[in-house]
Write a protein that holds these residues in place. Structure first.
Motif: not given
Lengths: 433, 433, 433, 433
Positions: A213, A216-217, A219-222, A234, A237, A241
């Motif tokens: 989780e 994922d956060k 990777c989604s750029g948070e 940065t 992703p 992963k």
């Protein structure tokens, strides 16, 4: 009686550690603090020592604070020795970083050429400190937060009889970032690796692992807060992963080496971190001189090492009171990371008991990238310890050659030779070799 | 009946392997050789095949040689399958090397970006070859000398049921150099490591290890012949003495990366190795066309891969006749190098028996530099195999990121993306990911 | 000049080793053989020495044979030293076996109480022999076939600087049995384990493993010849199939302990093996006295140790001529059996080169029964070495306690104390402890 | 809502676990307890269930207690499942012990033949329980204190997806004895090994290890309390000092096997432990029937398993409240004991967090006796799991053959066959094999 001795007591971080002991005084009744420094540090230790005394008086706690220039006196009766010294002081750091930059490499203090140079300067002084401790306070714990913390810890583990724990603020800060991102503080973050080279492998939430989780956060750029000196990192992703674990901020030097070299080496008017720190320090000591100041100034938090001394206080507290706190410390591997030698130093999340740190068990590391880079980095550290302790030129050159942040070839020898010459005063172990 | 099938039969090296079988015919009575190639290679396989037939006729040995464009037919009845194919042929190699150079990196075929690209092109074809072998000739040995030989061997070991041995000419050539330097051929040179990443650990002379003597000679500047394509390598004596083992010639890419980049990337008019090879090949095939030529032309020895096919013949001979020859081959680790995973491919000196290679026992590797760099390189290879077999983009990016010859950062992803695009025709495993 | 020194030259096996050197003289031109023995063995060494001289003369080979009572003289110039001594001679063996039987245990010479007692007597003499060798012939190989061969080899490996190889006739004899059962000699039988505690793991037939077929044959009751002294062993088919490997004949002591105890300890009129051997020996020496005898008498083959000295000759031949023969020898583990310590002695099939034995690679042992019993047995051997070298009473008691053939409890201490008392003359290392 | 389900709820120990939950109700607010048992156990579960209800009412805590004969209903909503079942009940235990005695062996429930028989009966029921849990309460922890606890834990770890922790009262009781002997409770006792096969390796007193002091006290004959059923154990001082660690009470079966066999097997009128327990149980249930009894009767403490259920309550409490308590539990090895396989169950001192147990790090075990016997015992356990799960006869016979408490030979097969026949009703896994 409970005595803390601080080696490098003149550090600008001292107010943080003093605040830490003040705040914990109800459960950790420190009675004596000795701030030791060398003659060259007289102005700093006297300035910060005076502030420390005002802080103690203001807090109304019963701690006797002494400024000491005789190390053996300072060690007498010590229960915990905190080492935060900086051999050669900030000018040596600036010199290290400029040396790296000159040869087109990152001039970062704890990794690469600059970290290696700092290790070479620090190892002889650390061995001499431990020799004194073996005589004067052989049962005291050495809490080291002098960088490079992993290499210094391994030196003490392999070449002295002193109980040592290495500290770093990177895992603490990373944990804060993770907690913020996950929206809860009720997590057990399990790190493992080497100093400035750790991954968060598990984010335990009552027996469930939420690492996927978290990834994922990210990777989604948070956004993910890092220690002040590291900026934002940065990740690609797919790459993150594939790792299945979160690298610490210092991994950017390995994953983004080229980008950082562009920024640091090739940008005009680049100011080294050492020079920035020098400026911050000058300003801090200006503040410290103010006889009306009797608390830790907020500006101190701007430094990259924030939380370091706080962690040291909490570590001492956890040992003293058998608190079973989970902390992230540098200790002997002893099979925790089964892919690394048993006798080396690692950084790993550990339970702190009255007997010291007990690292959490880690299953075998299956990701080849994490495993392989960790093994290479440890090899560099082992060679650095060997070079630093024995003054072995071949080990030193080999250490730099396999360091992923150093360019390899004729240039490697040139850098090493220049480094030894520039630091001739401190690198006594290399004499007559 | 004893049948050899050669995959990539149109290679310019074919005359060497044919000569090898001719010279050994009295003890290794090969009856059939099938030269298989693809339609695009028709000119080459027909040209070299005609030469091979003339060589056989001239030698008066009883070998039936066929040129075959149907791979399943070529495999039928095969006892040994030699793979020397080059997917994408020489233009793909030139393209790989130029891609590396464009981004300021070494464009060397077996390591770094170019070796990785070649692996990605070769893995799908190798898996398809092994699938055919599992059906048609499941007991045949696959003798692979397609580069990168270690990665291809590991792919076959992990993802097929075919018995495989990987070959390389680097240890053979290094052994020749060592024998010359030591002034005797009566030595057992023990290599271990990974393909293009081995060290000579021991130079056994009737139970005494003369490795120290060899290192002293190399340090004192005595000349040391390397494979034609590698030039001369020099070492810093303290560094080499610290290693305590002799690195192979390909280690110059790791020890002298900066110098080679200067030479290769930044020198004007640099001609890639692929372009050189293209030129040599054109000249060789011109020679091969000569219907009067009926022996292996001396010019073939100028190529970097000399002794490769000779080693293949000797390997087949040693298996067939249980000769107990010491050879240096790529095989399953099985604990030989205890610092690497059991199931990976390593390159190690082995006794060749009728059951295949038995690697010589190696004590734990204690030098941190050898151990650490070997572990990193293996991690790269494992990731390359994963990327090549499953078309995993994250694994591919990670493989390049940890490869010490590749620059790290934004540029790494750019190179990978360009590589995938340029090779779209061959990299089918990455489609739809 | 090529000199062989035989320690315990008065052994009744000497004619076999002499015959071995005679038969190999065309390729292994031994020039000198020294038969060394102690004063107490004068009759034996002079008797067998005279026979040896007649054998050499009869064969017409040019070997000078000396009888020597000064060990340092015998070692001078030696290239190979064969140790076949028996400290305390046969009466000590009989005494060991009767001690075991008295306490209801198997009185078998190499395992259990009797093997332990023999080790305690032999270790001090072996250390003293090696100390002489270090001075006089430091480059000579020590070929040990004194029992318990594994424990003696480990003692030399861990506590001296002498190159040592331990020999046993069990694997050779087992291999003969396997070849007979499989109906072919063209097999590579791969054994691994500890002395008198090996399994045949693989029966390689040109790259195919026929171990399953062998086990099926043994399960279906086909007869399987063992060394003369071991009788016939039967297995429960399900159990043997579960093992997936063939245990050696000595495993009957572990698998059939109860049956053998019934037979040995509780049957009236039981004659110990030592007493049988004493009788055979007396008869053999009667034969040897015959001045007309000038060949090895056939009766010698009736002894359990047949092929032992033959193996020693072949081993020396293989080293001297770099023959690459596969032999089953006791050597340093070095990771061959990854479940045992690196520095211990194991018995494993090895390729014999001019540099000594190179054990064949063995994948991890996955059967828990084989792995666990091997690990226990090795622990016993390590403790025996420690007890024998340092005279450590606790180690000695612990060694017996964990030995699966010894009863545990108050009785264990009684046996140990009686053993030390009975052997007081030889067990000097236990004095003053 | 916090629900505990007790499998084997009719056990005579149930009052202890109920008392445990009552005493902790302020911090561990259990809301539901389901006592599950099979129809054959109706009298027992109804009797003890009624007592439990009276205890809860008397304590005035808000816990709803149900008696349940439908296992799936009992599992619904469970957060923790405690397994304390006894397949075949006490008569099966008596039968096991008598079987051992009949063949001249110790008839002890958890080791040797009787422990093996119990494992064979319990494994199929455990697998079926876990299958239900996977469906109904997949996130619940299984707290197993059914013996043999290590083998059952390993079965669950290897063959199900349920989170499991195995418990035993031996380490708890041993710790009490150690604290008494050392005169302080402020110690961290670190155990490691296998169930009923642990050693106390370290006695940490604020960072100093007092194990040497403990061993000296034990050697000097100071009395050392053991679990009620184990009696007094004496050690030969040299042997114990050589070990350098304190074996648990169950080690007497291995160190004093002969003495115990004399006492148990050969003494007239010997009453098995099962028969004693049957008698105690009958008396206990007589007490439990008393409708005026509303607390745990003191007589329960006389049973060997005292503190077992107390430990279970504390374990649940520590997980639920992240208490970081040090407890001694059976868990997956994961490298803690590096000499044993990673995937096996071990018993080790662990910190209990909200995520379950984290075993304390253990350096390599260097004493050969501890290492070797542990490795053998684990091999026995692995074979027992294999036999119990798959009904493999060969594995079963091999397990008994290598078990140090079982006699080896023809007799081993006879015992196994009789055991399978006697337990035919329960050993369904062996049918049709």
């Amino acid at each position: 009686m409970l005595k803390i001795t601080i080696i490098g007591g003149g550090s600008s971080y001292t107010p943080e550690i003093i605040e830490g002991f003040i705040n914990r005084h109800h459960e950790l009744p420190v009675t004596h603090i000795d701030l030791f420094d060398i003659e060259e540090g007289r102005y700093k230790v006297e300035t910060v020592g005076a502030l420390a005394k005002r802080m103690i008086e203001n807090a109304g706690v019963d701690i006797e604070l002494n400024i000491e220039f005789d190390r053996r006196k300072a060690l007498t009766g010590a229960n915990y020795v905190c080492s935060q010294m900086r051999v050669g002081m900030i000018p040596a750091r600036v010199q290290d970083e400029l040396l790296g930059n000159k040869y087109g490499m990152i001039g970062q203090e704890t990794n690469g050429i600059a970290g290696f140079a700092k290790a070479m300067r620090t190892i002889p002084v650390t061995l001499s400190l431990c020799k004194d401790m073996e005589e004067i306070c052989p049962d005291a714990w050495l809490i080291n937060f002098t960088n490079p913390s992993g290499i210094i810890t391994e030196t003490v583990l392999k070449h002295t009889n002193i109980k040592v724990i290495g500290l770093c603020n990177v895992p603490v800060c990373t944990q804060f970032g993770i907690e913020e991102l996950m929206g809860t503080k009720d997590l057990q973050v399990q790190f493992a690796g080497l100093n400035h080279f750790i991954h968060a492998f598990h984010i335990w939430d009552h027996g469930k692992d939420r690492i996927g989780e978290l990834i994922d956060k990210v990777c989604s750029g948070e956004e993910f807060a890092l220690p002040k000196n590291l900026g934002e990192v940065t990740w690609v992703p797919e790459q993150l992963k594939h790792l299945g674990a979160l690298p610490c901020g210092y991994h950017q030097y390995y994953y983004k080496q080229d980008d950082l070299e562009q920024k640091e080496v090739k940008s005009e008017g680049y100011v080294t971190r050492g020079e920035q720190v020098q400026e911050i320090e000058t300003a801090l000591f200006k503040l410290y001189e103010d006889v009306n100041l009797n608390v830790k100034p907020a500006q101190l938090e701007e430094r990259g090492g924030a939380h370091y001394s706080e962690a040291a206080c909490e570590l001492i507290n956890a040992i003293h009171n058998d608190k079973r706190t989970l902390m992230h410390v540098n200790i002997r591997n002893n099979g925790t990371i089964s892919e690394l030698p048993n006798d080396c130093a690692i950084e790993a999340t550990s339970v702190i008991t009255s007997c010291g740190p007990q690292p959490l068990n880690l299953p075998p590391i299956t990701n080849p990238a994490i495993r392989g880079t960790l093994q290479l980095q440890k090899a560099f550290e082992e060679l650095a310890v060997e070079a630093g302790v024995f003054g072995d030129y071949g080990a030193a050159l080999q250490a730099l050659t396999i360091n992923p942040l150093v360019r390899k070839g004729t240039v490697t020898k040139e850098i090493l030779d220049e480094m030894i010459e520039l630091n001739a005063k401190y690198l006594t172990q290399f004499n007559n070799k």
